[in-house]
Design a protein around this motif. Structure first.
Motif, PDB file in Angstrom:
ATOM      1  N   ALA A   1       8.188  -2.863  -9.085  1.00 14.03           N
ATOM      2  CA  ALA A   1       8.928  -2.615  -7.843  1.00 14.03           C
ATOM      3  C   ALA A   1      10.352  -2.139  -8.139  1.00 14.03           C
ATOM      4  O   ALA A   1      10.877  -1.239  -7.470  1.00 14.03           O
ATOM      5  CB  ALA A   1       8.955  -3.881  -6.987  1.00 14.03           C
TER       6      ALA A   1
ATOM      7  N   VAL B   1      10.037  -2.225  -1.098  1.00 15.41           N
ATOM      8  CA  VAL B   1       9.167  -2.550  -2.233  1.00 15.41           C
ATOM      9  C   VAL B   1       9.321  -4.016  -2.632  1.00 15.41           C
ATOM     10  O   VAL B   1      10.372  -4.625  -2.439  1.00 15.41           O
ATOM     11  CB  VAL B   1       9.458  -1.668  -3.478  1.00 15.41           C
ATOM     12  CG1 VAL B   1       9.150  -0.206  -3.195  1.00 15.41           C
ATOM     13  CG2 VAL B   1      10.897  -1.832  -3.967  1.00 15.41           C
TER      14      VAL B   1
ATOM     15  N   SER C   1       5.856   7.918   0.071  1.00 16.03           N
ATOM     16  CA  SER C   1       6.968   7.082  -0.399  1.00 16.03           C
ATOM     17  C   SER C   1       7.092   5.823   0.465  1.00 16.03           C
ATOM     18  O   SER C   1       6.649   5.799   1.612  1.00 16.03           O
ATOM     19  CB  SER C   1       8.276   7.877  -0.367  1.00 16.03           C
ATOM     20  OG  SER C   1       8.540   8.324   0.946  1.00 16.03           O
ATOM     21  N   PRO C   2       7.717   4.772  -0.080  1.00  7.58           N
ATOM     22  CA  PRO C   2       7.822   3.512   0.663  1.00  7.58           C
ATOM     23  C   PRO C   2       9.169   3.369   1.394  1.00  7.58           C
ATOM     24  O   PRO C   2      10.146   4.040   1.057  1.00  7.58           O
ATOM     25  CB  PRO C   2       7.741   2.481  -0.454  1.00  7.58           C
ATOM     26  CG  PRO C   2       8.431   3.148  -1.615  1.00  7.58           C
ATOM     27  CD  PRO C   2       8.160   4.619  -1.481  1.00  7.58           C
TER      28      PRO C   2
ATOM     29  N   ALA D   1       5.234  -0.371   3.034  1.00  9.24           N
ATOM     30  CA  ALA D   1       5.691  -1.110   1.856  1.00  9.24           C
ATOM     31  C   ALA D   1       4.790  -0.797   0.682  1.00  9.24           C
ATOM     32  O   ALA D   1       3.575  -0.679   0.835  1.00  9.24           O
ATOM     33  CB  ALA D   1       5.677  -2.605   2.132  1.00  9.24           C
ATOM     34  N   PHE D   2       5.396  -0.638  -0.501  1.00  9.09           N
ATOM     35  CA  PHE D   2       4.634  -0.592  -1.748  1.00  9.09           C
ATOM     36  C   PHE D   2       4.732  -1.989  -2.357  1.00  9.09           C
ATOM     37  O   PHE D   2       5.838  -2.511  -2.539  1.00  9.09           O
ATOM     38  CB  PHE D   2       5.224   0.416  -2.735  1.00  9.09           C
ATOM     39  CG  PHE D   2       4.903   1.860  -2.443  1.00  9.09           C
ATOM     40  CD1 PHE D   2       4.217   2.243  -1.304  1.00  9.09           C
ATOM     41  CD2 PHE D   2       5.323   2.860  -3.335  1.00  9.09           C
ATOM     42  CE1 PHE D   2       3.935   3.588  -1.041  1.00  9.09           C
ATOM     43  CE2 PHE D   2       5.047   4.193  -3.087  1.00  9.09           C
ATOM     44  CZ  PHE D   2       4.354   4.566  -1.940  1.00  9.09           C
ATOM     45  N   ILE D   3       3.594  -2.585  -2.676  1.00  7.30           N
ATOM     46  CA  ILE D   3       3.575  -3.902  -3.320  1.00  7.30           C
ATOM     47  C   ILE D   3       2.839  -3.783  -4.657  1.00  7.30           C
ATOM     48  O   ILE D   3       1.868  -3.044  -4.773  1.00  7.30           O
ATOM     49  CB  ILE D   3       2.944  -4.977  -2.414  1.00  7.30           C
ATOM     50  CG1 ILE D   3       1.570  -4.554  -1.888  1.00  7.30           C
ATOM     51  CG2 ILE D   3       3.881  -5.294  -1.236  1.00  7.30           C
ATOM     52  CD1 ILE D   3       0.857  -5.614  -1.050  1.00  7.30           C
TER      53      ILE D   3
ATOM     54  N   ALA E   1      10.227   1.411  -9.144  1.00  5.60           N
ATOM     55  CA  ALA E   1      10.018   2.220  -7.936  1.00  5.60           C
ATOM     56  C   ALA E   1      11.310   2.379  -7.133  1.00  5.60           C
ATOM     57  O   ALA E   1      11.567   3.429  -6.540  1.00  5.60           O
ATOM     58  CB  ALA E   1       8.943   1.592  -7.058  1.00  5.60           C
ATOM     59  N   ALA E   2      12.134   1.326  -7.140  1.00 12.06           N
ATOM     60  CA  ALA E   2      13.387   1.336  -6.364  1.00 12.06           C
ATOM     61  C   ALA E   2      14.536   2.004  -7.108  1.00 12.06           C
ATOM     62  O   ALA E   2      15.631   2.145  -6.552  1.00 12.06           O
ATOM     63  CB  ALA E   2      13.768  -0.090  -5.987  1.00 12.06           C
TER      64      ALA E   2
ATOM     65  N   LEU F   1       2.180   5.001  -9.136  1.00 13.77           N
ATOM     66  CA  LEU F   1       3.381   5.330  -8.359  1.00 13.77           C
ATOM     67  C   LEU F   1       3.711   6.817  -8.472  1.00 13.77           C
ATOM     68  O   LEU F   1       4.034   7.475  -7.474  1.00 13.77           O
ATOM     69  CB  LEU F   1       4.560   4.486  -8.868  1.00 13.77           C
ATOM     70  CG  LEU F   1       5.932   4.755  -8.254  1.00 13.77           C
ATOM     71  CD1 LEU F   1       5.981   4.295  -6.802  1.00 13.77           C
ATOM     72  CD2 LEU F   1       7.032   4.064  -9.068  1.00 13.77           C
TER      73      LEU F   1
ATOM     74  N   PHE G   1      14.620  -3.637  -1.646  1.00 10.01           N
ATOM     75  CA  PHE G   1      13.830  -4.439  -2.579  1.00 10.01           C
ATOM     76  C   PHE G   1      13.961  -5.915  -2.193  1.00 10.01           C
ATOM     77  O   PHE G   1      15.054  -6.390  -1.905  1.00 10.01           O
ATOM     78  CB  PHE G   1      14.349  -4.198  -4.004  1.00 10.01           C
ATOM     79  CG  PHE G   1      13.992  -5.276  -4.991  1.00 10.01           C
ATOM     80  CD1 PHE G   1      12.719  -5.326  -5.548  1.00 10.01           C
ATOM     81  CD2 PHE G   1      14.922  -6.251  -5.361  1.00 10.01           C
ATOM     82  CE1 PHE G   1      12.388  -6.334  -6.448  1.00 10.01           C
ATOM     83  CE2 PHE G   1      14.593  -7.250  -6.266  1.00 10.01           C
ATOM     84  CZ  PHE G   1      13.322  -7.292  -6.811  1.00 10.01           C
TER      85      PHE G   1
END
Length: 313
Positions: free
Chosen positions: A96, A86, A82-83, A4-6, A99-100, A73, A226
């Motif tokens: 986020a 997010v 890559s995640p 996960a990217f937070i 990113a998505a 990012l 997401f």
């Protein structure tokens, strides 16, 4: 093994953030140059050199953190990282969404600047405040808020982790709740250095103004799953995301719920993308078994790469 990217929110800013990544990665520097061009201001200089007081202004802080997180990012993308999912805390939700692929950085930047302005204007300075309560359970904090509301507005604003809940409202209500929390055995109660009672009903006017701006922007379906602050669950409909961003301004942030949902769905690695380590600290308090790392400079980038290699073995 899912990653996960937070993305961090307001309060994570510091003078010098993003400077090293910008110096070594053209992809990161391009994001700063784009931000300066879009906002017609020296945001890059403010991030790298300050002054700190200027960087703390809500309408500066919000685009600054979004820019630093997006620059980080881009560095991760360049490195092929890559995640699988997010999410972001409060303001971090916009990073986020970038990113998505829900919203472009170009559209998100002026939007969060206006969001900061609307939030600041919603409550006169000196009228509202926020406080962190450490060591009480959720139901106990909610009960305290209900009791203290006899003296003024006070509501739960952030459910960060099992041991930390942030409350907010007008000064009288919050300070009464702080006193009650101490009486009820809270380990620590700290009034926060913020300029408005974020994520409470007092900010409803800001949400209304923000929604008018959201309606002008094209949102797309997430290319990466997401999870929303308001629901603590996945959202994929672009129009619903807009409605939730409006509600987010005056609703509590369900951060603990978000992390628990990710863990339930198989996330083992959490990468905090952007300035600071506050979210990393929350994740560790929610689940000690998760791998938690952050990226904000070259040293932390190397740690990200090393950790991902280790967990892949």
């Amino acid at each position: 093994m899912k990653t996960a990217f937070i993305f961090p929110g307001q309060g994570a800013q510091y003078v010098g953030m993003g400077k090293e990544l910008s110096a070594y990665y053209k992809e990161a520097d391009d994001i700063f140059s784009m931000a300066d061009s879009i906002l017609k201001m020296q945001l890059k200089k403010l991030c790298f050199e300050g002054p700190e007081e200027e960087l703390k202004r809500t309408e500066i802080t919000q685009p600054a953190i979004l820019t630093v997180s997006t620059a980080a990012l881009e560095v991760l993308k360049k490195e092929g990282i890559s995640p699988d999912v997010v999410a972001g805390l409060s303001l971090g939700e916009y990073s986020a969404l970038v990113a998505a692929g829900v919203i472009s950085f170009k559209d998100a930047l002026p939007l969060v600047q206006k969001r900061g302005k609307f939030m600041q204007e919603a409550v006169p300075e000196g009228k509202g405040t926020m406080a962190a309560i450490i060591g009480l359970k959720r139901f106990e904090v909610l009960r305290i808020c209900k009791e203290a509301s006899a003296e003024g507005i006070v509501e739960a604003a952030n459910f960060n982790c099992p041991t930390q809940i942030v409350i907010a409202g007008d000064i009288q209500g919050v300070r009464r709740a702080m006193a009650l929390a101490k009486e009820r055995g809270a380990k620590k109660v700290v009034e926060l250095p913020v300029s408005a009672p974020f994520h409470t009903s007092m900010l409803e006017p800001a949400g209304e103004k923000l929604f008018l701006e959201l309606e002008k922007i094209d949102f797309y379906s997430p290319q990466i799953p997401f999870i929303s602050n308001v629901t603590g669950d996945y959202v994929s409909d672009p129009e619903q995301i807009k409605v939730l961003l409006k509600k987010q301004v005056n609703s509590p942030v369900l951060w603990e719920d978000i992390i628990k949902r990710m863990i339930k769905d198989g996330v083992k690695v959490f990468i905090e993308v952007g300035p600071g380590k506050s979210l990393s600290s929350f994740v560790k308090k929610i689940d000690r078994n998760s791998a938690v790392i952050n990226i904000e400079d070259l040293k932390t980038l190397e740690k990200v790469k090393h950790t991902l290699k280790e967990v892949a073995v």
